[in-house]
Design an enzyme around this catalytic site. Structure first.
Site, short mmCIF file in Angstrom:
data_model
loop_
_atom_site.label_atom_id
_atom_site.label_comp_id
_atom_site.label_asym_id
_atom_site.label_seq_id
_atom_site.Cartn_x
_atom_site.Cartn_y
_atom_site.Cartn_z
N SER A 1 96.32 3.32 -25.91
CA SER A 1 96.79 2.95 -27.25
C SER A 1 97.77 1.78 -27.25
CB SER A 1 97.45 4.15 -27.93
OG SER A 1 98.67 4.48 -27.31
N LYS B 1 104.93 4.32 -28.16
CA LYS B 1 104.43 3.44 -29.22
C LYS B 1 105.45 2.33 -29.46
CE LYS B 1 100.97 6.33 -30.14
NZ LYS B 1 99.58 6.03 -29.73
#
Length: 246
Positions: free
Chosen positions: A57, A129
């Protein structure tokens, strides 16, 4: 008169070693090993900790299997995450991070060691993230050319890899269907952060449930809470061919 046969015999009342007990304990190899584990545990708990990147990701910034060093002191003393920071956080109940515990005891031990040391698979609830916006900031997508807009200004994101498709006039936020890059406008709640993956089209991040929507929908967002943030990722430790700051 002292018996010459016993003049050089050791005193039975005195221990074989003249050192105090505490010196003998602290001088042992077992004590040194125990102290090293304590110091190592304190460093991992309060200063810095390696983290294993489990998914794609955050490509191309981070690759699957990278080990990054997380600075656990980055946000102490009133400091807060900023737009662009890469953070590791413990995802709350709103995130899809459930997984069955390993049924193999060896795998369970390896998982535990990975979570504790950061040199193996991390826990299923720990994510990495990039911070897009913080408390009180307003976010929406997209600008005329398809950029995220934070507090009314398009956000420059040179790190984004394989974003969702967006074609002005053909597939944008005014067409039906709307581009999956489009997001409803939202103000980030108190003590919360909007986080996304750099591999934007392959990231189950804070905005994934809002993709393609244009009407306001506060219930579709997922937030990284202040108290859940472990720290800031600052450097890639492993593999050595990828050593670099973040």
């Amino acid at each position: 008169m002292m018996d010459p046969m016993t003049a050089d015999a050791p005193d039975a009342r005195r221990p074989a070693s003249g050192r105090p007990l505490w010196r003998r304990i602290t001088g042992s190899a077992w004590f040194h090993l125990f102290a090293a584990f304590v110091v190592f545990g304190l460093i991992l708990s309060f200063v810095a900790k390696p983290y294993w990147v489990p998914s794609g990701s955050m490509e191309q910034t981070l690759q699957v299997g990278d080990r990054v060093l997380v600075n656990r002191l980055a946000y102490v003393g009133g400091a807060t995450p900023h737009t662009g920071d890469i953070v590791v956080f413990d995802a709350g109940s709103g995130w899809d991070t459930t997984s069955a515990p390993p049924d193999n005891p060896i795998k369970a031990v390896l998982r535990w060691l990975g979570e504790v040391t950061g040199f193996g698979p991390s826990g299923p609830h720990t994510l990495i993230k990039r911070v897009i916006a913080g408390p009180g900031q307003t976010v929406k997508c997209c600008s005329a050319d398809g950029k995220l807009v934070v507090d009314g200004k398009p956000l420059a994101e040179p790190y984004v890899f394989q974003d969702f498709p967006f074609q002005p006039g053909t597939l944008d936020c005014t067409t039906t269907p709307a581009s999956p890059r489009c997001l409803p406008e939202v103000t980030v709640p108190k003590n919360s952060y909007l986080v996304m993956g750099d591999h934007r089209s392959n990231s189950s991040d804070g905005a994934i449930q809002c993709r393609g929507r244009t009407a306001p929908d506060a219930g579709c967002w997922r937030w990284a809470r202040s108290e859940e943030i472990v720290g800031k990722a600052v450097v890639i430790l492993w593999p050595v061919t990828r050593w670099s700051g973040l």
